[in-house]
Write an enzyme that holds these catalytic residues in place. Structure first.
Site: not given
Length: 482
Positions: A213-215, A217
């Site tokens: 997920g957004s980790t 990014k």
């Protein structure tokens, strides 16, 4: 001597030679293969004829050996706080092949490692006294992670960024390795553990990659800064909100529609976890540049040994632009282990340099003499420049101070982090995965931590990296920095 007798004598002599050759072949070639055969019970009897060497945490043995009764196997393995350390030790069983550190250092722990033999052992062919495995695990950090995860299905990894020492490896739900050590009772325990739908034998910390997920990014941001696509974390990006996925009619939206994500800087985009910014950024960079940065951090490495081999964390190839955009937010076919995401934070916290993560410090013989020192052998690689690392540290601090990761705040400590809530199941039909990757610094100490919560009792609407994973990371960081 007549011809018939002579021929018979030569034939008999050839038969004797053939028997001698065959006997020699069996003794010196096939004999070793037979001796090493896993089904040769003499090996098991020899292995458990005496106490095994031990796995050590903070100077204390967390393993032992107990005398058995009514068995030709004189000893069996025992464990201190077995469920707490199961993801570290694995198990040594009279019935099943050993796993984790028990498996990797099997020969050291049972005395058959050639490095343990003395001259007298070599002459007498006696099995040497077993050696010991000295781990890097910090018992307080390990327990903090285990207690904080509680009844949730998930995992946590903590690393000292400066040394690469792994301070904690926890996977929940866990199991008691002692239940598998005795050949008389291991079968029933094995069936029960394998029938459990929560898969307690799976080491989720090292061997179960999931969408990060957004980790992820952070990896995309690192690639953008290193490539020069953006000069700083505070420069405005070219990111329409919502972001139209190239070649499709779909648009990439944000969890918080009121967040200031249009053309947001990397700092603001991390603070609010703006999907449009990182989806657009991944496409602008192109999949090859994002993959190159991911691989610098450790993705796509199929020989990631700590020394237990971690499953490969994957950044895919052969994608179209829409799929590349989705990888920018840690979806599509991107997968990562908690170990991998802890490595990302560790490299950022350590000024852009990644020290090889390892959870064994030394192995020794029975007298304590060091046979191999892994702390001295830990290599260092520059992943990003110190300037990029400093900027990402600052942006991660913003996430914790006033962004999506406020539950990781620790008074008196500098904490940076990134939340992630990864979709799970077709059309996100199953409970999402909650992630948090972070670093903490205080009083000269530092730690990098990654946590994933696969499943909990929380309602689906309550599942988030900040809500479920950040409090676990906070507890782990407090234990490491305290």
């Amino acid at each position: 001597m007549n011809k018939t007798i002579r021929r018979a004598s030569v034939f008999a002599l050839l038969l004797v030679f053939a028997l001698l050759i065959r006997a020699t072949w069996v003794q010196f070639y096939e004999g070793k293969a037979l001796a090493d055969d896993k089904d040769n019970r003499r090996n098991v009897i020899a292995t458990y004829a005496a106490p095994l060497g031990n796995i050590i945490v903070a100077g204390e043995a967390i393993t032992g050996s107990a005398r058995t009764k009514g068995s030709d196997l004189a000893y069996k393995r025992t464990y201190q706080d077995g469920p707490l350390y199961a993801a570290v030790t694995g198990y040594a069983s009279q019935a099943y092949a050993p796993t984790q550190l028990e498996g990797i250092y099997q020969e050291l722990l049972n005395g058959t490692d050639s490095r343990l033999k003395t001259v007298l052992d070599t002459v007498t062919n006696k099995r040497a006294d077993p050696g010991n495995v000295i781990t890097t695990i910090d018992p307080d950090v390990q327990k903090a992670a285990y207690d904080a995860l509680g009844d949730n299905k998930g995992a946590a990894v903590a690393i000292d960024p400066a040394s690469g020492k792994i301070l904690a490896v926890v996977s929940t739900p866990s199991y008691d390795p002692s239940s598998l050590t005795d050949a008389n009772t291991a079968g029933a325990a094995w069936k029960k553990l394998n029938a459990d739908s929560d898969k307690p034998l799976t080491n989720r910390a090292l061997r179960q990659p999931l969408p990060p997920g957004s980790t992820f990014k952070l990896v995309v941001a690192a690639a953008a800064l290193e490539d020069g696509l953006y000069s700083s974390v505070d420069e405005k990006t070219d990111s329409p909100d919502p972001y139209p996925l190239p070649g499709t009619t779909r648009k990439l939206t944000n969890e918080n529609p009121s967040a200031p994500c249009e053309n947001a800087s990397i700092r603001v985009a991390l603070q609010y976890s703006c999907n449009n910014v990182f989806g657009s950024m991944a496409v602008q960079l192109g999949q090859d540049k994002v993959r190159a940065m991911a691989e610098k951090f450790g993705f796509n490495d199929d020989e990631q040994d700590v020394p237990v081999r971690a499953y490969t964390s994957v950044y895919p190839s052969g994608m179209d632009e829409a799929q590349t955009a989705l990888t920018g937010i840690g979806q599509f076919d991107v997968t990562a282990t908690p170990l991998q995401m802890a490595m990302v934070s560790a490299a950022i916290a350590n000024g852009g340099k990644l020290v090889s993560p390892h959870m064994v410090s030394q192995i020794t013989n029975s007298g304590g003499d060091v046979l191999q020192d892994y702390d001295d052998e830990a290599g260092t690689k520059e992943i990003v420049s110190s300037s990029t690392a400093e900027q990402l540290q600052s942006a991660m601090q913003t996430v914790v101070e006033k962004g999506t990761g406020t539950n990781a705040r620790i008074p008196g400590a500098t904490v940076g982090g990134k939340t992630g809530t990864a979709q799970h199941g077709e059309n996100n039909s199953k409970t999402p995965y909650a992630w948090f990757t972070s670093y903490g610094k205080a009083d000269g100490k530092e730690v990098a931590v990654a946590v994933v919560v696969e499943q909990s009792d929380a309602a689906r609407s309550e599942v988030s990296g900040n809500g479920l994973a950040a409090p676990v990371a906070k507890a782990v960081m407090k234990a490491a920095l305290g």
